[in-house]
Design a protein around this motif. Structure first.
Motif, short mmCIF file in Angstrom:
data_model
loop_
_atom_site.label_atom_id
_atom_site.label_comp_id
_atom_site.label_asym_id
_atom_site.label_seq_id
_atom_site.Cartn_x
_atom_site.Cartn_y
_atom_site.Cartn_z
N PHE A 376 5.53 -2.65 -32.74
CA PHE A 376 4.73 -3.88 -32.65
C PHE A 376 5.56 -5.11 -33.03
N VAL A 377 6.30 -5.01 -34.15
CA VAL A 377 7.11 -6.15 -34.60
C VAL A 377 8.24 -6.42 -33.59
N GLN A 378 8.85 -5.33 -33.08
CA GLN A 378 9.94 -5.51 -32.12
C GLN A 378 9.45 -6.22 -30.85
N THR A 379 8.23 -5.90 -30.43
CA THR A 379 7.66 -6.55 -29.25
C THR A 379 7.60 -8.07 -29.43
N TRP A 380 7.14 -8.51 -30.59
CA TRP A 380 7.04 -9.95 -30.85
C TRP A 380 8.43 -10.57 -31.04
N LYS A 381 9.33 -9.77 -31.65
CA LYS A 381 10.70 -10.25 -31.84
C LYS A 381 11.35 -10.52 -30.49
#
Ligand SMILES: [Zn+2]
Length: 595
Positions: A376-381
């Motif tokens: 999830f965090v990687q997607t936003w990153k």
């Protein structure tokens, strides 16, 4: 649900918990009051730290006195899962959003709120930073809808937070809305509920949230620091008033009692400072605003979980009836989770105070990060990367927000210079002043992972320094009014400055202050471009809209006339970083401090 099926469920619950008790207690314990367990897991001041926070913001003293790396959404998720059981209610004490890194801020903090939903958060108090983009934007975060200016995020239409935001001391200034809906909750007590509301005012947010656990209701009362109007931009909260936390909590407590909820927990965005280096489980909090509330609220309130000061502590204070009450905080940026275990008496429906046990857990990074949240965090990153990694300038060495003895910092000076440059043309600014608390991080020569060691500053790094999206403004002050603004930097005056806050001046503005002189005559020798300032002279002064609105107790700014609004502060800063490359740290020689 029909009343019959409700009854069946309630009976099934009673039988199930009874069976557990019979299996674990001696035979004669059947007469003992029967209780059910509840576990609270609490976070505060997350400030959108989806990625592990860096520098001192990413370190924490643990229970053994060791300083360890801590925080990061995927680590928070792993620790939460390990600590949660079937009795858990996850709660938070505000500033989950606002003053956030670009990964969250670029999408109006929707990614951080979605993360909280994924964690299973049920109730959060609003913090002052929940109001950073104004009340209407907070309602959008709560209720859903796309941003009125920037539209939908790449994730699509915003559905609204799944958890409840609560704030019992946030009222409308002038609003006569019908209170029938709230009164109806009171059943046979509805007339009394109406009376309480008419005595008090109309809440701008739900004051309380009631969550059921193991057949008992637990009431959560939200509070936010009553100083919010002095630390949030005025325009966005102009219809609201933030009233005394203790009075509001007591009204909310009374309301909860009227609807039969006696297990009561305050989630409070106000807190105290601690003695440095202490274990997060120590009660090293120095009594202040948080302690005042924690000790003074109604004895019906069993637990006070706090936030705002970014400190970790576990205290037992006395309530007004002389009983022990847990008062705690869990640091900031997702570095600490506070666990509170308690038993609720099924007969009285109240928390048994002697059963309350609290523990602060440091969110270490030695565990496996949660795979779902990592993705999830990687997607936003990935979404924000093209913006964040763009190089915007170069520096020759670290430019820090560390204050020199005068109170000036190299980075504060550089920002003031950028603000003057950005407001000279349209706003006719002659000098600029920047609030030191708004310089949120330092620029370091070697931080940018993509450009390690070469002094490149990326947009993401610049944004970390200036994350508020404040507007630059210019007002006219007389020389005497400018002097008053500078006097208001110091404690002891009528403006109630809590501690000395030295405004960062642009390079063409110099002055002297005396530490020992009386308040009102500390500042002297003001010069613009080397020319002494007279009392009656008109000066165009640039500052961000927070300061111009009287923020940080700089009330004299509000006497300014001929207001002009210009670019965003971050845009002014980025513009400056693109000039004179590479930029050397400015000398901190604009203010002369004498004893
Ligand atoms: Zn706060």
């Amino acid at each position: 649900m029909t009343s019959r099926s409700f009854l069946r469920l309630a009976l099934a619950g009673a039988v199930a918990s009874g069976a557990v008790l019979l299996a674990t207690l001696p035979a004669d314990a059947s007469k003992a009051p029967r209780t059910v367990p509840v576990r609270l897991l609490a976070l505060n001041d997350f400030h959108g730290n989806l990625e592990p926070p860096t520098g001192s913001s990413g370190r924490m003293v643990d229970e053994n006195g060791q300083t360890v790396d801590a925080g990061g959404a995927a680590y928070v998720a792993t620790h939460m899962k390990a600590l949660a059981n079937k009795n858990t209610i996850a709660v938070a004490q505000g500033d989950l959003i606002g003053a956030t890194p670009l990964i969250s801020a670029a999408y109006h903090d929707e990614p951080s709120v979605e993360f909280m939903d994924k964690l299973g958060l049920k109730v959060a108090a609003v913090g002052n930073h929940e109001f950073d983009e104004g009340y209407a934007e907070l309602r959008r975060i709560m209720d859903g809808g796309c941003h009125p200016v920037d539209g939908c995020s790449p994730a699509g239409p915003w559905k609204g937070a799944k958890f409840d935001y609560v704030g019992a001391n946030v009222l409308f200034k002038n609003r006569n809305e019908k209170t029938d809906a709230l009164a109806a909750l009171g059943g046979s007590n509805s007339a009394q509920v109406k009376q309480v509301l008419s005595d008090w005012g109309v809440p701008a947010l739900p004051p309380v949230s009631i969550k059921w656990m193991n057949g008992v209701p637990v009431g959560f009362i939200g509070l936010v620091t009553q100083t919010t109007p002095s630390i949030v931009t005025g325009e966005g909260i102009k219809d609201l008033k933030f009233v005394d936390e203790v009075k509001a909590a007591n009204v909310a407590s009374k309301l909860l009692k009227l609807v039969g909820v006696k297990a009561q927990v305050v989630l409070m965005h106000e807190g105290d400072q601690v003695n440095a280096g202490q274990s997060p489980d120590a009660c090293s909090a120095v009594p202040g605003a948080g302690n005042r509330i924690a000790t003074q609220v109604d004895p019906e309130i069993d637990i006070v979980l706090s936030g705002h000061s970014h400190q970790a502590y576990l205290c037992k204070v006395k309530d007004p009836a002389g009983n022990d009450r847990v008062y705690s905080q869990g640091g900031s940026f997702g570095r600490v989770i506070t666990q509170v275990d308690l038993n609720v008496n099924l007969k009285t429906r109240d928390i048994e105070r002697s059963s309350v046990v609290a523990d602060n857990h440091v969110v270490t990074r030695t565990v496996t990060p949660d795979p779902e949240i990592s993705t999830f965090v990687q997607t936003w990153k990935d979404r924000v990367a093209p913006v964040a990694n763009k190089a915007v300038g170069k520096i020759t060495a670290d430019i820090t927000n560390t204050a020199a003895p005068s109170g000036e910092s190299a980075l504060g000076d550089l920002i003031a210079d950028s603000q003057l440059a950005a407001t000279k043309t349209g706003g006719n600014a002659q000098i600029a002043l920047m609030n030191p608390g708004g310089v949120r991080a330092s620029l370091t020569y070697a931080t940018s992972p993509a450009n390690e060691g070469d002094g490149v500053v990326t947009y993401g790094e610049a944004f970390t320094v200036q994350p508020f999206n404040n507007l630059m403004q210019v007002v006219t002050l007389t020389g005497a009014q400018l002097k008053t603004v500078l006097e208001q930097q110091f404690t002891g005056g009528p403006n109630n400055q809590a501690f000395t806050k030295i405004l960062q001046p642009s390079s063409n503005f110099t002055y002297t202050y005396s530490r020992s002189a009386a308040w009102g005559s500390k500042v002297s020798n003001m010069k613009i471009d080397g020319v002494p300032v007279t009392d009656t002279q008109s000066i165009r002064v640039a500052a961000n809209n927070f300061l111009v609105g009287g923020g940080d107790a700089f009330a004299a700014f509000k006497d300014g006339t001929d207001l002009w609004s210009g670019p965003l502060d971050i845009d002014a800063f980025v513009e400056q970083l693109g000039k004179d490359n590479p930029i050397a740290p400015p000398a901190t020689n604009r203010i002369t401090a004498v004893d």
